[in-house]
Design a protein around this motif. Structure first.
Motif, PDB file in Angstrom:
ATOM      1  N   SER A 143      -7.991   6.197   3.445  1.00 39.54           N
ATOM      2  CA  SER A 143      -8.091   7.642   3.677  1.00 39.54           C
ATOM      3  C   SER A 143      -8.850   7.877   4.914  1.00 39.54           C
ATOM      4  N   LYS A 164      -9.883  -0.720  -6.553  1.00 40.24           N
ATOM      5  CA  LYS A 164      -8.776  -0.108  -6.033  1.00 40.24           C
ATOM      6  C   LYS A 164      -9.170   1.262  -5.211  1.00 40.24           C
ATOM      7  N   LEU A 165     -10.265   1.694  -5.591  1.00 37.98           N
ATOM      8  CA  LEU A 165     -10.654   3.003  -5.199  1.00 37.98           C
ATOM      9  C   LEU A 165     -11.229   2.762  -3.597  1.00 37.98           C
ATOM     10  N   LYS A 203      -8.625   2.480  -1.260  1.00 36.64           N
ATOM     11  CA  LYS A 203      -8.113   4.106  -1.149  1.00 36.64           C
ATOM     12  C   LYS A 203      -8.935   4.774  -0.114  1.00 36.64           C
ATOM     13  N   ILE A 221       0.824  -1.095   0.121  1.00 36.58           N
ATOM     14  CA  ILE A 221      -0.066  -0.055  -0.029  1.00 36.58           C
ATOM     15  C   ILE A 221       0.974   1.215  -0.021  1.00 36.58           C
ATOM     16  N   SER A 270      -9.879  13.524   1.821  1.00 32.45           N
ATOM     17  CA  SER A 270      -9.237  13.232   0.530  1.00 32.45           C
ATOM     18  C   SER A 270      -8.569  14.745   0.436  1.00 32.45           C
ATOM     19  N   TRP A 283      -3.101   3.476  -1.785  1.00 37.39           N
ATOM     20  CA  TRP A 283      -3.214   2.894  -2.919  1.00 37.39           C
ATOM     21  C   TRP A 283      -2.843   1.487  -3.003  1.00 37.39           C
ATOM     22  N   GLN A 284      -3.236   0.688  -3.627  1.00 39.52           N
ATOM     23  CA  GLN A 284      -2.643  -0.868  -3.899  1.00 39.52           C
ATOM     24  C   GLN A 284      -1.714  -0.678  -4.895  1.00 39.52           C
TER      25      GLN A 284
END
Ligand code: GLS
Length: 836
Positions: free
Chosen positions: A619, A611-612, A615, A167, A745, A171-172
């Motif tokens: 976050s 993936k999001l 994230k 990570i 974010s 993100w991955q």
């Protein structure tokens, strides 16, 4: 004492088979020196691991060889499991358990100045699968051996298994897996048993010497398959079945003709292309990728395996007429379903069987398990691609289809729609070969993996086939092996259980029932909590080491670990976290059960929304974990690189198991079983095997929420309106608005927009529709956790009622209903004394 008492050559305890601590120590030092080429002073930890692994492999070789020898010599049926994936997990610890050698080996290792757990941890796991499907294959191999059922597993020896996940900035990032880099002590290559596989080219017809019409396949490429064998040991039995994985190589290392003409690179090209076949596992769970290489992989391993079986069969039988009596072949999903056409090709083209006879043998040989209803996971191959790679198979499939549709015509005359629906070739628009249909037509038995899923197969994807052949369809609810998922991964709990009811449960999980009365004993509940506390403490240390986050082992460990997918709804889970966060922010003195939310799982590299979601979780973690107003009440952690090894740490430490997929989408789930077996309570929907888990443990010991499958269907059919939920549920609105405001974010209001767009625009997984029910149910969980006595009681009852979910039970059902197979006891005596 040596294993071998009959061999007169072995007078003293043999260094390769002896079981005393002294002998084990000598063997370890010996292997370090002679196999790793190291002295203790300069050996790395990995060298020591290798030396120990070889020491253990030596001690199971006799079992392994005796097992295959016994199967060759008796005419019992053999199960063949054909699977493109095996997610085995590390071997060393499991083999120690199954051999019953944990204690002497631990002592030998310690007296050699090493630490057993550390060495076990060094092993790189063979990640030759994506998730549940591959792990199920591994559990099945364990149960087959434990139940002493003759079996061979065939698959692919991917050089690069499932990627390692890191990570970065939330993100991955995918890192190539290198499991073979430092060598694999558990496998033995058998180049002498290599086979050749054809690819591409064209077909020709000819008349043979008897005047019969025949077809031959002239390929334009030939690939060699080299088998690599790994023993799969049963628990405290002498059976060690074989897992045979195929590696591709060029049939000839150099194309000499080209080389002589000066085309060096052209000559090497063929070698490179051939070796590419088994290079890498496709990292998609439940997602179709119509990639040519994938079809080539599937065909390659299936052809190698069938040719190998034919060789084995003909060594002892004059013909292939009784092939199906020798082998019962289970297709693990559609990935190996090309086997139906390949066996027909081998029988008809190469062994000159008449079509009808060949078809009877084929159908009697194969049975097929479906593992998913998701439309994107139902394999189909475009006709042009298929015909280019497998021209002969396409002809055979057309013939199978034609004969099959002729049967349908007899039963349903003048029903063109039905014919189109049942056809193996999809001809509406672009043409496709439907692999699930090929598998269904070519098999005598078809099953789903949980009761609901098996029912839905009959009502949806294979409805027309079910109407034709209702007797072919059945359910085989998945299970998991208690050896790896309880004895090995949770020794503290296992010991506590065994201290009260003995060890019989390890082989007969129904015996856990005897724990039920202990749920009412305060002293036992106290011991239970003590174990849980220690295991959670271990995980807390792991979390600290990996993410530098300090978590409180007394908080409720709320865990969701599995592949990241919209249907599994990790985003629903994180919405709940945000909701709790808001509640505390709005009411700083709110008293809630402190929680640690733990996530783990990989997203397919091309699956942007998944993936999001990762994230978003990271976050939210960043904000929540650093907000002083929250303190210890909430912690959020996404642990990277969820795999079997990590699973072994996390299942035992969970208090709450998140099984929150949209009803009707998760075929079964197996993580749900591992959690319950380790004493976590489930919060879940009526989906997959959750339904059966709830039935077993009792509704009062399970946190149920959410729409049912018919309600999901109704909601979607009525035109699902996410906005209505957003407008009507203030808690949901507050959570969504907070994300959209850029709060998680750093002010960026665009980052999570694609996720929000999908939740508002097109969300077949109904996240908003289930939000409020989920939040309410989570509230009940939090309240229930406050009463620790009752929570422990429920946890004990969960474990006590897990008998059904042993993969031993599943395998017994397959053995009785589908394979018609009986156990064969393996003797440990040397079958081949003095090397004869
Ligand atoms: C899967 C299903 O999604 C799981 O629900 C199931 O438990 C598993 C084993 O039967 O198979 N199908 C799939 O393609 N991947 C899976 O994990």
């Amino acid at each position: 004492m040596a294993f071998n008492t009959t061999n007169p050559l072995i007078q003293v305890e043999d260094d390769r088979t002896g079981l005393s601590v002294e002998t084990l120590k000598r063997a370890l030092a010996d292997n370090l020196f002679y196999l790793q080429g190291k002295f203790p002073g300069i050996a790395t930890k990995h060298d020591c691991y290798m030396a120990l692994a070889y020491t253990i492999r030596d001690r199971l070789l006799q079992r392994w060889l005796n097992t295959s020898q016994t199967y060759l010599n008796c005419d019992n049926r053999v199960v063949v499991y054909l699977s493109a994936e095996y997610l085995l997990g590390p071997h060393l610890g499991n083999n120690l358990i199954n051999l019953g050698l944990w204690e002497p080996v631990k002592q030998a290792v310690e007296e050699s100045g090493l630490n057993l757990e550390e060495l076990i941890n060094i092993e790189e796991e063979p990640g030759l699968g994506n998730g549940g499907l591959g792990r199920l294959a591994a559990c099945f191999m364990d149960s087959l051996a434990t139940l002493e059922i003759p079996a061979i597993g065939y698959g692919i020896r991917y050089e690069f298994g499932i990627f390692d996940q890191e990570i970065e900035d939330g993100w991955q990032v995918e890192i190539t897996d290198k499991w073979l880099q430092l060598g694999n002590p558990w496998e033995i290559a058998r180049p002498e048993a290599a086979v050749l596989v054809k690819l591409g080219g064209h077909t020709e017809s000819y008349t043979d010497e008897k005047g019969d019409y025949r077809v031959r396949w002239i390929p334009n490429n030939l690939v060699k398959g080299i088998p690599y064998d790994t023993p799969i040991l049963g628990y405290k039995v002498s059976t060690a079945n074989n897992l045979r994985l195929w590696k591709s190589e060029a049939a000839e290392s150099f194309d000499f003709q080209r080389f002589n003409m000066g085309d060096y690179y052209g000559a090497v090209q063929n070698k490179v292309t051939s070796e590419n076949l088994t290079k890498v596992l496709y990292p998609n769970d439940e997602q179709l990728q119509g990639k040519e290489l994938r079809l080539a992989q599937q065909y390659f391993f299936v052809s190698c395996s069938l040719q190998d079986m034919i060789r084995i069969h003909l060594a002892d039988n004059p013909s292939l007429e009784n092939f199906h009596e020798h082998f019962a072949v289970q297709l693990n999903d559609t990935h190996p379903s090309i086997g139906v056409a390949e066996l027909m090709r081998l029988l008809v083209d190469e062994h000159h069987y008449e079509w009808g006879k060949a078809w009877n043998i084929t159908q009697a040989t194969f049975s097929f398990t479906n593992h998913t209803l998701l439309p994107e996971a139902l394999e189909k191959w475009s006709l042009p691609l298929f015909s280019q790679m497998l021209p002969r198979h396409l002809e055979i499939i057309y013939e199978i289809n034609q004969r099959f549709l002729d049967q349908v015509r007899i039963k349903y005359p003048n029903d063109g729609d039905r014919l189109a629906q049942l056809s193996i070739i999809d001809e509406a628009g672009e043409k496709w070969v439907r692999m699930a249909y090929l598998a269904t037509v070519g098999s005598h038995a078809i099953n789903g993996v949980a009761a609901l899923h098996s029912q839905l197969i009959k009502e949806t994807i294979l409805k027309d086939f079910y109407e034709l052949w209702p007797e072919k369809f059945s359910n085989k609810t998945n299970g998991v092996t208690p050896r790896r998922w309880l004895v090995l991964s949770n020794p503290r709990l296992s010991n506590l259980i065994s201290s009260r009811i003995g060890e019989g449960w390890i082989k007969n999980l129904d015996e856990l029932k005897q724990l039920e009365p202990f749920a009412d004993l305060a002293g036992f509940r106290q011991d239970w909590r003590q174990v849980k506390r220690e295991v959670k403490q271990d995980l807390a240390h792991y979390i600290k080491a990996q993410s530098d986050l300090v978590v409180n082992p007394d908080s409720l460990f709320d865990v969701q670990v599995k592949r990241i997918h919209e249907y599994k709804r990790q985003h629903l889970n994180i919405l709940h976290v945000i909701h709790l966060y808001l509640q505390i922010k709005n009411n700083p003195n709110l008293e809630i059960s402190p929680r640690t939310f733990i996530y783990g799982g990989k997203a397919a590299p091309g699956y942007f929304i998944a993936k999001l979601i990762i994230k978003l979780i990271n976050s939210v973690a960043e904000v929540v974990n650093n907000d002083p107003a929250i303190g210890d009440r909430l912690k959020v952690v996404f642990l990277s690189n969820y795999n079997v090894k990590f699973g072994q740490k996390v299942y035992p430490a969970a208090d709450l198991s998140e099984q929150i997929s949209t009803a009707g989408k998760e075929a079964s789930g197996t993580g749900n079983m591992k959690f319950s077996m380790n004493g976590a309570l489930t919060i879940g929907t009526l989906d997959g095997a959750n339904i059966e888990i709830r039935e077993e443990v009792g509704a009062e010991n399970f946190f149920l929420f959410g729409l049912t499958t018919p309600e999901v269907e109704k909601t979607l059919a009525a035109g699902y309106q996410p906005w209505e939920y957003y407008n009507n549920y203030p808690d949901l609105k507050a959570v969504v608005d907070l994300i959209n405001s850029g709060f998680f974010s750093h002010g960026d209001t665009e980052l999570f927009r694609p996720l929000m767009d999908s939740l508002f625009g097109h969300d077949p997984y109904l996240v908003f529709a289930d939000f409020q029910a989920y939040v309410d149910c989570q509230h009940q969980v939090g309240e229930a956790y406050k009463d620790q006595e009752n929570w422990s009681r429920m946890a004990i009852l969960n474990v006590a009622r897990m008998g059904k979910f042993s993969s031993d039970r599943t395998i017994r059902e397959y053995a009785e209903d589908i394979w018609a197979i009986k156990p064969v006891v393996i003797e440990l005596e040397d079958l081949c004394p003095d090397g004869q």
